[in-house]
Write a protein that holds these residues in place. Structure first.
Motif, PDB file in Angstrom:
ATOM      1  N   ASP A 950     -30.025  19.303  75.833  1.00 57.29           N
ATOM      2  CA  ASP A 950     -30.622  20.435  76.541  1.00 57.29           C
ATOM      3  C   ASP A 950     -30.398  21.758  75.819  1.00 57.29           C
ATOM      4  O   ASP A 950     -30.717  22.824  76.343  1.00 57.29           O
ATOM      5  CB  ASP A 950     -30.092  20.515  77.967  1.00 57.29           C
ATOM      6  CG  ASP A 950     -28.604  20.817  78.015  1.00 57.29           C
ATOM      7  OD1 ASP A 950     -27.957  20.848  76.947  1.00 57.29           O
ATOM      8  OD2 ASP A 950     -28.068  21.009  79.137  1.00 57.29           O
ATOM      9  N   GLY A 951     -29.798  21.701  74.609  1.00 57.57           N
ATOM     10  CA  GLY A 951     -29.601  22.909  73.810  1.00 57.57           C
ATOM     11  C   GLY A 951     -28.318  23.652  74.110  1.00 57.57           C
ATOM     12  O   GLY A 951     -28.112  24.760  73.592  1.00 57.57           O
ATOM     13  N   THR A 952     -27.417  23.061  74.918  1.00 56.81           N
ATOM     14  CA  THR A 952     -26.157  23.732  75.232  1.00 56.81           C
ATOM     15  C   THR A 952     -25.082  23.307  74.238  1.00 56.81           C
ATOM     16  O   THR A 952     -24.912  22.104  73.965  1.00 56.81           O
ATOM     17  CB  THR A 952     -25.691  23.392  76.657  1.00 56.81           C
ATOM     18  OG1 THR A 952     -26.733  23.738  77.568  1.00 56.81           O
ATOM     19  CG2 THR A 952     -24.437  24.168  77.008  1.00 56.81           C
ATOM     20  N   LYS A 967     -25.879  28.465  75.575  1.00 58.14           N
ATOM     21  CA  LYS A 967     -27.205  27.822  75.681  1.00 58.14           C
ATOM     22  C   LYS A 967     -28.135  28.387  74.620  1.00 58.14           C
ATOM     23  O   LYS A 967     -28.323  29.604  74.508  1.00 58.14           O
ATOM     24  CB  LYS A 967     -27.789  28.089  77.070  1.00 58.14           C
ATOM     25  CG  LYS A 967     -29.096  27.357  77.347  1.00 58.14           C
ATOM     26  CD  LYS A 967     -28.848  25.865  77.550  1.00 58.14           C
ATOM     27  CE  LYS A 967     -30.098  25.191  78.188  1.00 58.14           C
ATOM     28  NZ  LYS A 967     -31.269  25.228  77.329  1.00 58.14           N
ATOM     29  N   THR A 968     -28.701  27.499  73.795  1.00 51.02           N
ATOM     30  CA  THR A 968     -29.667  27.897  72.771  1.00 51.02           C
ATOM     31  C   THR A 968     -31.079  27.636  73.285  1.00 51.02           C
ATOM     32  O   THR A 968     -31.287  27.103  74.381  1.00 51.02           O
ATOM     33  CB  THR A 968     -29.424  27.121  71.469  1.00 51.02           C
ATOM     34  OG1 THR A 968     -29.815  25.752  71.666  1.00 51.02           O
ATOM     35  CG2 THR A 968     -27.962  27.192  71.064  1.00 51.02           C
ATOM     36  N   GLY A 969     -32.061  27.925  72.440  1.00 53.73           N
ATOM     37  CA  GLY A 969     -33.461  27.741  72.839  1.00 53.73           C
ATOM     38  C   GLY A 969     -34.043  26.409  72.415  1.00 53.73           C
ATOM     39  O   GLY A 969     -35.260  26.227  72.505  1.00 53.73           O
ATOM     40  N   GLY A 970     -33.242  25.480  71.929  1.00 56.87           N
ATOM     41  CA  GLY A 970     -33.764  24.182  71.504  1.00 56.87           C
ATOM     42  C   GLY A 970     -32.704  23.117  71.624  1.00 56.87           C
ATOM     43  O   GLY A 970     -31.556  23.382  71.998  1.00 56.87           O
ATOM     44  N   SER A 988     -29.803  24.661  65.730  1.00 56.37           N
ATOM     45  CA  SER A 988     -30.518  24.182  66.908  1.00 56.37           C
ATOM     46  C   SER A 988     -31.986  23.976  66.561  1.00 56.37           C
ATOM     47  O   SER A 988     -32.494  24.494  65.549  1.00 56.37           O
ATOM     48  CB  SER A 988     -30.367  25.197  68.050  1.00 56.37           C
ATOM     49  OG  SER A 988     -31.183  24.846  69.149  1.00 56.37           O
ATOM     50  N   ASP A 990     -34.328  25.332  67.845  1.00 61.47           N
ATOM     51  CA  ASP A 990     -35.077  26.594  67.874  1.00 61.47           C
ATOM     52  C   ASP A 990     -35.103  27.252  66.507  1.00 61.47           C
ATOM     53  O   ASP A 990     -35.500  28.405  66.363  1.00 61.47           O
ATOM     54  CB  ASP A 990     -34.501  27.544  68.924  1.00 61.47           C
ATOM     55  CG  ASP A 990     -33.067  27.939  68.616  1.00 61.47           C
ATOM     56  OD1 ASP A 990     -32.531  27.563  67.550  1.00 61.47           O
ATOM     57  OD2 ASP A 990     -32.443  28.626  69.460  1.00 61.47           O
ATOM     58  N   ASN A 992     -32.655  28.132  64.437  1.00 62.20           N
ATOM     59  CA  ASN A 992     -31.661  29.161  64.174  1.00 62.20           C
ATOM     60  C   ASN A 992     -30.314  28.504  63.881  1.00 62.20           C
ATOM     61  O   ASN A 992     -29.933  27.515  64.527  1.00 62.20           O
ATOM     62  CB  ASN A 992     -31.493  30.102  65.370  1.00 62.20           C
ATOM     63  CG  ASN A 992     -32.622  31.100  65.470  1.00 62.20           C
ATOM     64  OD1 ASN A 992     -32.842  31.884  64.555  1.00 62.20           O
ATOM     65  ND2 ASN A 992     -33.345  31.071  66.585  1.00 62.20           N
ATOM     66  N   TYR A 994     -26.460  29.189  64.249  1.00 58.10           N
ATOM     67  CA  TYR A 994     -25.609  30.018  65.104  1.00 58.10           C
ATOM     68  C   TYR A 994     -24.171  30.009  64.573  1.00 58.10           C
ATOM     69  O   TYR A 994     -23.673  28.960  64.126  1.00 58.10           O
ATOM     70  CB  TYR A 994     -25.596  29.486  66.536  1.00 58.10           C
ATOM     71  CG  TYR A 994     -26.897  29.659  67.285  1.00 58.10           C
ATOM     72  CD1 TYR A 994     -27.093  30.746  68.115  1.00 58.10           C
ATOM     73  CD2 TYR A 994     -27.921  28.724  67.155  1.00 58.10           C
ATOM     74  CE1 TYR A 994     -28.286  30.908  68.825  1.00 58.10           C
ATOM     75  CE2 TYR A 994     -29.124  28.875  67.847  1.00 58.10           C
ATOM     76  CZ  TYR A 994     -29.298  29.974  68.680  1.00 58.10           C
ATOM     77  OH  TYR A 994     -30.459  30.130  69.366  1.00 58.10           O
TER      78      TYR A 994
END
Length: 997
Positions: A950-952, A967-970, A988, A990, A992, A994
């Motif tokens: 879920d991108g967490t 939480k990320t966007g992907g 991720s 998304d 990016n 991090y």
């Protein structure tokens, strides 16, 4: 010798039992009757008797009664009974009526003073009769102090010396002292006053003795003193007390040559020096204590070449000093005295003098400045500070001063005080002054202000004078402002027994002076850290100074993460206390010591980092966009080097280096990974170059530290490409391979093939191949259905391990071993984790899906020596997320091994922690999340980091509780990497990268 005394004592002999002094009446007698009519016995008193001599007295006992009386015994008692003696026994103890019995006694005193005893006469039929005995011990004792009478060293020609001798009478008889004639070889050198005198008991008599030697050398004589008793009643006789007289006559003297020292006329400014010889012509050694002028001044007559005092000058020898004459300009010239103070024979203090004479001429103006520089100290802005230069004319002509002013180039804050004229004169011997003002009206840097005071004079030796001026503005309006770089010291992984210094640079970027003090390591700092210096320091504006800390671990023993804090105080109001975290790691004390950062940290893929992650807050320090043109899942993971730089391959084939601050360093285009990106995770060699595999139909690249492609090689299997994350062996060779079986060993410099081996992985086109390299370079390869061991790629090696089954082992016995991906069954296998430090086993996770919508994971423990399956455990099955690339995702869900050996692995329902011996789930787990496809990474403090579908992104404590999440966007299906300073990096879907701090 003594007088004989008869004493009679009358006693009633007629059976009288009356007490003394009583009367019974009748014919039996009248009781005791004494000679004095008292009825009591008289005492026997012996008087004074010389100690040790004897005196006798007779005791008479008379019976005045009418009946006979029997004397039953005579007994002496008392403190001095032993000094009294019965001289003869009674011939008959019966005393007839009216008869008298005489008993002789003697007294011999054993000590000086009163002596007493009691004679008890025992009578038949009556009480005993006591008789008191007494006497005095007489003694004559006279002593002299001092004796001998020692006059010590005596200088010939000096006045006679006199010493008082005390004659003390320690006896109890008065004495008469009579002085005799002085006798001996040097009797004439000694004298005595008087002829003696009486000395009462306990008193003393003073006698004066004098010494006046006639010649050098030792002198001795004796003085006899007759001591007699002055009491004629006590015959003590006379004794002689002898005084010993002694002394030592010395002949010591000092002379000078020349005497006097006459310099004559000496021009001003041209001092003249004369050599003066100090001689000892005497017969005794001299200890020279000082040589000085009587005035104590060195301005006119200065002494040169003085010896160290005290200085020995033996008889007949000499020493030479210089006397320099500098005329003072006084009328009539100058004079002084050279004075020598010395000890003759070590004790007699004497002086010798030598006159000094000089006739100077008139000297010109001579200026003396005090002080030589004017220091105003610290001055507040807006406050005038005044300093004064003192000027003294020691010449004989006036000093004229002109052109008084502030020198060129001086700070404009300096001015001549209005009280000082531009020109003035100082008379001979007089003084004057020049006043300088300092005033800064506004707070502008610099803090330190310099200048010069200049003027001209008629002093021929200094016609042009320049006096330095200095002042410092107070901190008011000039705040201290410091930068501390870096904010944390991270050593990364450090070799043991190798002192490794690092430095925090403190820079003053403000306008004021900054102080740095109280430099120390915190009490909780690991003992392997040490300070290079803890001395406080001061920084002026623009200045910088480093504080050095060194790390030196003696061994690889646990714990391998070493933390601490560098603490110091500053005068910067924004940061009065500075805390610089310290982190360093050593490799675990295991047979394998990995040297190269790679996916999951090292060749064993344990996922365990030594970096300190205990201070992470869970916030994003930075994020960096990477390409995502294919729209597929990011399964390739980032790698971090020892400086914190991050390396990540984008989906379009762009390979990036990202700085520790999140900025692009460089990028280079590689072959597009197509739809098979997951092996494309780089490895960093010791020299900083990188190796990375391309995607399907891809290429193995060698990239420089600056982003240049140094070399490349295509896969031997053709279109399928390299499907292994590359590894550098402990021997320095490069390993890579693909899912169709070829395993390649390359030269890490040229990429030339060194060894090649075909391995049966069960069936072609497997989704992924895993590789782990052991301490001895034995490699372990797995793909879908089979796991095989390969011997080291050295000489005669790189073949299937003969200890393993030829076809390898099946890591997941509960799953079908006959399927193919295109038949509807799918299997995938993770990378291997080799637990070197604990159980020594291999751990692998295998996934199975029969319908691509549900799936299950099995974790296996395999003995690396034999391929034997130790245990396997099925984790709960579940529904796959929509669009999940199950067989690809699982490749990133590889197990990680904690510092205590715990196995961490992701499943559809979250993160599991398994016991390495049994495979049982540990208390506190699983940690629930939506499909944990990310291989965990473990920080030095034990925190587990991973991402979910879920991108967490999660940080979980070793007990299974959440520490933080982001939480990320992907989706997150790649593995995180931990930098040397503890920063955690992940990518991720998304697109990016991090960085979490």
């Amino acid at each position: 010798m003594g007088r004989r005394v008869l004493v009679s004592v009358a006693l009633a002999l007629a059976g009288c039992a009356c007490p003394h002094g009583g009367s019974s009446g009748g014919g039996g007698g009248s009781g005791l009757v004494g000679l004095d009519g008292s009825g009591q016995a008289q005492d026997l008193v012996f008087g004074e008797v010389p100690v040790g001599q004897s005196k006798s007295l007779t005791l008479s006992v008379k019976n005045p009664g009418t009946a006979s009386l029997t004397i039953q015994g005579l007994a002496l008692s008392g403190p001095d009974a032993s000094d009294f003696h019965q001289q003869s026994p009674l011939a008959d103890g019966t005393v007839a009526a009216g008869a008298t019995v005489n008993v002789p006694f003697s007294f011999t005193p054993s000590a000086m003073g009163a002596r007493t005893a009691t004679l008890n006469i025992a009578l038949s039929g009556s009480a005993s009769l006591p008789v008191a005995f007494s006497g005095t011990g007489a003694q004559l004792t006279v002593s002299a102090s001092p004796n001998p009478v020692d006059f010590g060293d005596f200088q010939l020609g000096a006045p006679a010396a006199s010493l008082a001798v005390q004659l003390a009478n320690g006896g109890n008889v008065a004495a008469q002292a009579t002085l005799g004639q002085i006798q001996g070889p040097q009797a004439g050198d000694f004298g005595v006053e008087g002829s003696g005198g009486a000395i009462a008991a306990g008193a003393s008599l003073s006698v004066n003795v004098s010494f006046l030697p006639s010649a050098a050398g030792a002198a001795s004589a004796t003085l006899p003193i007759q001591i007699c008793s002055s009491d004629p009643s006590v015959q003590l006789g006379c004794t002689t007390l002898t005084l010993t007289l002694q002394g030592n006559a010395v002949d010591s003297q000092l002379t000078f040559n020349p005497d006097p020292v006459d310099f004559g006329a000496v021009p001003a400014g041209s001092p003249e020096t004369v050599q003066v010889t100090v001689q000892n012509p005497g017969t005794a050694d001299v200890k020279l204590r000082s040589l000085a002028t009587a005035s104590g001044s060195s301005a006119v007559f200065a002494l040169q070449g003085l010896p160290a005092f005290p200085a020995d000058l033996p008889a007949g020898q000499s020493l030479t000093i210089g006397v320099q004459y500098t005329p003072s300009g006084a009328a009539g010239g100058d004079s002084d005295t050279l004075v020598a103070t010395y000890l003759a024979s070590g004790t007699v203090s004497r002086q010798a003098n030598d006159p000094l004479v000089g006739n100077g001429i008139l000297t010109p103006c001579t200026l003396a400045l005090a002080p030589n520089a004017l220091a105003f100290g610290t001055v507040n802005v807006g406050t005038t500070s005044v300093q004064q230069l003192g000027l003294t004319n020691s010449g004989e002509t006036a000093c004229n001063l002109t052109a008084v002013g502030i020198g060129a180039g001086s700070d404009p804050a300096y001015t001549i005080d209005p009280s000082t004229p531009a020109s003035f004169s100082i008379a001979p011997g007089a003084s004057g002054s020049i006043s300088v003002d300092f005033l800064v009206s506004t707070a502008v840097p610099p803090l330190v202000r310099n200048g010069t005071l200049t003027f001209q004079s008629t002093d021929p030796n200094q016609p042009n004078l320049s006096v330095p001026l200095s002042a410092t503005l107070s901190d008011e309006g000039f705040p201290c402002s410091l930068t501390v770089v870096p904010a944390a010291l991270a050593w990364g992984t450090v070799a043991v027994a190798t002192p490794t210094p690092m430095q925090v640079m403190v820079t003053n970027v403000g306008n004021g002076v900054c102080q740095v003090s109280s430099i120390a390591l915190s009490t909780t700092t690991d003992v392997d850290y040490s300070l290079a210096s803890a001395a406080p320091f001061t920084l002026n504006p623009g200045q910088a100074n480093g504080i050095g800390v060194s790390f030196d671990a003696p061994n690889n023993n646990a714990p391998n993460l070493h933390t601490g804090d560098l603490l110091f105080a500053t005068t910067d109001p924004t940061q009065p206390s500075v805390d610089v975290p310290l982190t360093a790691s050593t490799q675990p004390n295991t047979p394998y010591s990995p040297g190269w950062p790679k996916w999951h940290n090292d060749n064993t893929d344990e996922g365990l980092s030594g970096a300190d992650t205990s201070k992470l807050k869970g916030v994003v320090a930075w994020k960096f966009p990477v390409s995502a043109t294919l729209g597929t899942t990011y399964m390739n993971s980032p790698v971090v080097d020892g400086s914190g730089n991050v390396y990540q391959l984008g989906m379009d084939g762009t390979f990036y280096e990202i700085s520790a601050a999140g900025k692009k360093v460089w990028s280079v285009m590689l072959q597009s990974p197509s739809d098979d990106p997951h092996p494309a995770t780089p490895i960093i060699s010791k020299d900083g170059t990188l190796f990375i595999s391309g995607g399907e139909g891809g290429t193995l690249y060698h990239v420089s530290a600056t982003g240049a492609i140094l070399g490349q090689v295509a896969t031997v299997s053709g279109a399928d490409g390299f499907d292994v994350c590359p590894s550098l062996t402990n021997g320095g060779l490069l390993m890579d391979g693909d899912d169709e079986g070829p395993c390649e060993v390359f030269n890490a410099t040229t990429l030339a093939t060194q060894n090649s081996l075909s391995i049966n992985f069960g069936f072609p086109a497997a989704e992924r191949v895993g590789l782990a390299v052991g301490p001895d370079d034995t490699s372990y390869w797995t793909s879908v259905n089979f796991l095989q061991a390969v011997t080291p790629p050295g000489t005669g090696g790189f073949r299937l391990s003969p200890a393993w089954p030829p076809t390898g082992v099946v890591p997941a016995p509960d799953f079908p071993n006959n399927g193919a991906i295109n038949s509807g069954l799918s299997e995938a296998v993770s990378d291997l984790a080799l637990d070197v430090g604990h159980s020594g086993n291999l751990f692998v996770a295998t996934a199975y899906s029969a319908d691509s919508s549900t799936g299950q994971l099995e974790v296996s423990s395999i003995a690396p020596a034999t391929g034997k399956l130790n245990w396997h455990v099925l984790l709960p099955s579940g529904t796959l997320p929509t669009g999940d690339l199950w067989e690809g995702d699982l490749g990133n869900a590889s197990p990680a091994i904690g510092a205590d050996g715990t196995i961490y692995v992701g499943n559809i329902d979250g993160l599991y922690a398994l016991d390495p011996t049994t495979g049982k789930t540990k208390t506190g787990f699983p940690f629930k999340c939506a499909d944990e496809d990310s291989a965990p990474a473990i920080g030095g403090d034990g925190t587990i980091f991973f991402g979910c579908e879920d991108g967490t992104f999660y940080a979980v404590n070793p007990n299974g509780t959440q520490r933080f999440s982001y939480k990320t966007g992907g989706r997150i299906t790649s593995s995180p990497a931990i930098g040397p300073d503890g920063t955690v990096v992940f990518v991720s879907d998304d697109a990016n990268v991090y960085a979490i701090q």
